[in-house]
Motif scaffolding. Sequence first.
Motif, short mmCIF file in Angstrom:
data_model
loop_
_atom_site.label_atom_id
_atom_site.label_comp_id
_atom_site.label_asym_id
_atom_site.label_seq_id
_atom_site.Cartn_x
_atom_site.Cartn_y
_atom_site.Cartn_z
N GLY A 44 -4.18 10.90 -6.21
CA GLY A 44 -3.42 9.73 -6.64
C GLY A 44 -2.92 8.92 -5.45
N ALA A 45 -2.46 9.60 -4.40
CA ALA A 45 -1.98 8.91 -3.20
C ALA A 45 -3.11 8.12 -2.55
CB ALA A 45 -1.39 9.91 -2.22
N LEU A 46 -4.28 8.73 -2.44
CA LEU A 46 -5.42 8.03 -1.84
C LEU A 46 -5.86 6.85 -2.68
CD1 LEU A 46 -7.52 11.06 -0.55
CD2 LEU A 46 -6.13 9.46 0.80
N VAL A 77 2.83 6.05 -2.99
CA VAL A 77 3.88 6.95 -3.49
C VAL A 77 3.86 7.00 -5.02
CG1 VAL A 77 6.38 7.26 -3.65
CG2 VAL A 77 5.34 6.71 -1.46
N LEU A 78 3.78 5.83 -5.66
CA LEU A 78 3.79 5.80 -7.13
C LEU A 78 2.58 6.53 -7.73
CD1 LEU A 78 5.04 2.17 -7.82
CD2 LEU A 78 6.33 4.30 -7.98
N SER A 127 0.83 8.84 -6.29
CA SER A 127 0.96 10.26 -5.98
C SER A 127 1.86 10.96 -7.00
CB SER A 127 1.53 10.44 -4.57
OG SER A 127 1.75 11.79 -4.30
N ILE A 128 2.97 10.33 -7.31
CA ILE A 128 3.88 10.89 -8.33
C ILE A 128 3.20 10.92 -9.68
CG2 ILE A 128 6.02 10.45 -9.60
CD1 ILE A 128 7.13 9.30 -6.93
N ALA A 129 2.51 9.84 -10.04
CA ALA A 129 1.82 9.78 -11.33
C ALA A 129 0.72 10.84 -11.41
CB ALA A 129 1.23 8.39 -11.55
N GLY A 130 -0.04 11.00 -10.34
CA GLY A 130 -1.09 12.02 -10.33
C GLY A 130 -0.54 13.41 -10.49
N HIS A 131 0.57 13.67 -9.86
CA HIS A 131 1.19 15.00 -9.96
C HIS A 131 1.78 15.24 -11.33
CE1 HIS A 131 4.25 18.12 -9.23
NE2 HIS A 131 3.32 18.60 -8.40
N PRO A 184 0.80 -1.22 0.00
CA PRO A 184 0.00 0.00 0.00
C PRO A 184 0.84 1.28 0.00
CG PRO A 184 -0.92 -1.57 1.54
CD PRO A 184 0.41 -2.11 1.09
N LEU A 185 1.94 1.28 0.74
CA LEU A 185 2.79 2.48 0.76
C LEU A 185 3.47 2.72 -0.58
CD1 LEU A 185 4.41 2.21 4.29
CD2 LEU A 185 2.65 3.80 3.53
#
Length: 149
Positions: free
Chosen positions: A110-112, A90-91, A93-97, A85-86
């Motif tokens: 993306g993180a959620l 992270v992945l 979150s980076i992709a969403g950004h 899950p962690l």
Amino acid sequence: MITETGKVVAVDGDQAWVQTIRTSACQSCSAKAACGQRALAQVTGGRANQVCVFNSVNARVGDEVVLGIDEQSLLQASIWVYGLPLLLMVLFSIAGHQWLGGSDLFAILGALLGLAGGFILVRCWQDRVAGRLQPKMLRVNRIATVNCL
């Protein structure tokens, strides 16, 4: 093999409910100041836990038994439950950004999404390997009684 001693409180067919009481080795541990297990034990007050296990040694109610779980299985489960899950959080979150406009809002979403997806994948994995992750009843501790006249 990691072992724990418990007492059989109920037997239902080929299953037994075993009650274990947390014993703390925190006093002799060198990492006791920064350990989450010690904090958790203090919060819960060392209460008893009950676990249902396959009664492979034909234990009866009142018997003291030794339960065990394989270290590799425990390590693998820990990596899946905590790591996946962690990592996905992270992945994603980076992709969403990066891919959705560079906004912090997309990074948070993306993180959620990654965290929720990680929990779902862990749940599916748990259903597949549940038998390997269960504690096993290893033996009954029988104490010899002395008849005094």
